[in-house]
Motif scaffolding. Structure first.
Motif, PDB file in Angstrom:
ATOM      1  N   GLY A  83      -7.357   9.341  -3.860  1.00 34.62           N
ATOM      2  CA  GLY A  83      -7.308   8.613  -3.964  1.00 34.62           C
ATOM      3  C   GLY A  83      -7.092   7.488  -3.023  1.00 34.62           C
ATOM      4  O   GLY A  83      -6.023   7.935  -1.593  1.00 34.62           O
ATOM      5  N   PHE A  84      -6.981   6.192  -3.336  1.00 31.89           N
ATOM      6  CA  PHE A  84      -6.338   5.376  -1.584  1.00 31.89           C
ATOM      7  C   PHE A  84      -6.478   3.791  -2.115  1.00 31.89           C
ATOM      8  O   PHE A  84      -6.584   3.169  -3.212  1.00 31.89           O
ATOM      9  N   ALA A 109      -4.711   8.621   0.131  1.00 30.78           N
ATOM     10  CA  ALA A 109      -4.551   7.816   1.371  1.00 30.78           C
ATOM     11  C   ALA A 109      -3.795   5.900   1.420  1.00 30.78           C
ATOM     12  O   ALA A 109      -4.218   5.446   0.428  1.00 30.78           O
ATOM     13  N   ILE A 110      -3.311   5.808   2.730  1.00 33.65           N
ATOM     14  CA  ILE A 110      -2.673   4.603   3.355  1.00 33.65           C
ATOM     15  C   ILE A 110      -4.344   4.292   3.681  1.00 33.65           C
ATOM     16  O   ILE A 110      -4.267   5.007   5.004  1.00 33.65           O
ATOM     17  N   ARG A 111      -5.303   3.532   3.541  1.00 38.31           N
ATOM     18  CA  ARG A 111      -6.669   2.670   4.791  1.00 38.31           C
ATOM     19  C   ARG A 111      -6.166   1.633   5.397  1.00 38.31           C
ATOM     20  O   ARG A 111      -5.407   1.034   4.726  1.00 38.31           O
ATOM     21  N   ARG A 163       0.775  -0.927   0.019  1.00 44.16           N
ATOM     22  CA  ARG A 163      -0.147   0.118   0.131  1.00 44.16           C
ATOM     23  C   ARG A 163       0.481   0.822   0.314  1.00 44.16           C
ATOM     24  O   ARG A 163       0.341   2.162  -0.698  1.00 44.16           O
ATOM     25  N   TRP A 164       1.669   1.078   0.483  1.00 47.44           N
ATOM     26  CA  TRP A 164       3.017   2.236   1.051  1.00 47.44           C
ATOM     27  C   TRP A 164       2.961   2.668  -0.965  1.00 47.44           C
ATOM     28  O   TRP A 164       3.825   4.047  -0.673  1.00 47.44           O
ATOM     29  N   PHE A 165       4.156   1.269  -1.065  1.00 51.29           N
ATOM     30  CA  PHE A 165       4.248   1.534  -3.051  1.00 51.29           C
ATOM     31  C   PHE A 165       3.275   2.753  -3.702  1.00 51.29           C
ATOM     32  O   PHE A 165       4.073   3.075  -4.379  1.00 51.29           O
ATOM     33  N   ALA A 166       2.463   1.320  -3.249  1.00 47.57           N
ATOM     34  CA  ALA A 166       1.104   2.328  -4.245  1.00 47.57           C
ATOM     35  C   ALA A 166       0.692   3.878  -4.370  1.00 47.57           C
ATOM     36  O   ALA A 166       0.791   4.801  -5.348  1.00 47.57           O
ATOM     37  N   ARG A 167       1.155   4.430  -3.054  1.00 48.34           N
ATOM     38  CA  ARG A 167       0.450   5.551  -3.057  1.00 48.34           C
ATOM     39  C   ARG A 167       1.644   6.215  -3.206  1.00 48.34           C
ATOM     40  O   ARG A 167       1.363   7.526  -3.804  1.00 48.34           O
ATOM     41  N   ALA A 168       2.882   6.339  -2.720  1.00 51.39           N
ATOM     42  CA  ALA A 168       4.061   6.605  -3.636  1.00 51.39           C
ATOM     43  C   ALA A 168       4.244   6.582  -4.742  1.00 51.39           C
ATOM     44  O   ALA A 168       4.981   7.566  -5.525  1.00 51.39           O
ATOM     45  N   VAL A 222      -5.537  -6.308  -1.998  1.00 53.25           N
ATOM     46  CA  VAL A 222      -5.159  -5.025  -2.164  1.00 53.25           C
ATOM     47  C   VAL A 222      -6.096  -4.241  -2.401  1.00 53.25           C
ATOM     48  O   VAL A 222      -5.832  -4.518  -3.898  1.00 53.25           O
ATOM     49  N   GLN A 223      -7.603  -3.048  -2.481  1.00 51.93           N
ATOM     50  CA  GLN A 223      -7.865  -2.227  -3.556  1.00 51.93           C
ATOM     51  C   GLN A 223      -7.404  -1.170  -3.441  1.00 51.93           C
ATOM     52  O   GLN A 223      -6.520  -0.769  -1.912  1.00 51.93           O
ATOM     53  N   VAL A 224      -7.113  -0.464  -4.912  1.00 51.46           N
ATOM     54  CA  VAL A 224      -6.832   0.909  -5.205  1.00 51.46           C
ATOM     55  C   VAL A 224      -7.720   1.610  -5.909  1.00 51.46           C
ATOM     56  O   VAL A 224      -7.828   0.610  -7.120  1.00 51.46           O
TER      57      VAL A 224
END
Length: 93
Positions: free
Chosen positions: A36-37, A91-93, A21-26, A46-48
């Motif tokens: 988004g999130f 965001a990371i949720r 999730r952190w890498f998706a956000r980055a 993981v849902q993106v």
């Protein structure tokens, strides 16, 4: 024309507990103009969700599928829709 869109992607594989999730956000922030999130689901996926210019969403989706992601991605399923808005950043949720 590069209209704004919404893409929801479900990423399956070994994608929880590895910083995915952190890498998706980055990557969303690196690509730019995306909000988004990223969220861990109970079934291990993981849902993106990303909203922004279509080509930016396509870049993020391409990274989810073939990029240097943490863990191991076995597959990605996505749906495209009209943006709903209401997000403040990514965001990371």
């Amino acid at each position: 024309m590069n209209e704004d869109v919404r893409v929801t992607a479900w990423v399956r594989g070994r994608v929880q507990g590895v910083g995915f999730r952190w890498f998706a956000r980055a990557n969303a922030l690196r690509i730019g103009a995306l909000v988004g999130f990223a969220l861990n689901l109970e079934d291990g996926r993981v849902q993106v969700v990303a909203e922004g210019p279509k080509d930016h969403c396509e870049q993020l989706l391409e990274w989810l599928r073939t990029g240097d992601t943490p863990g191991r991605v076995d597959g990605v399923t996505e749906i495209w829709a009209t943006p709903r808005g209401g997000y403040d950043g990514f965001a990371i949720r």
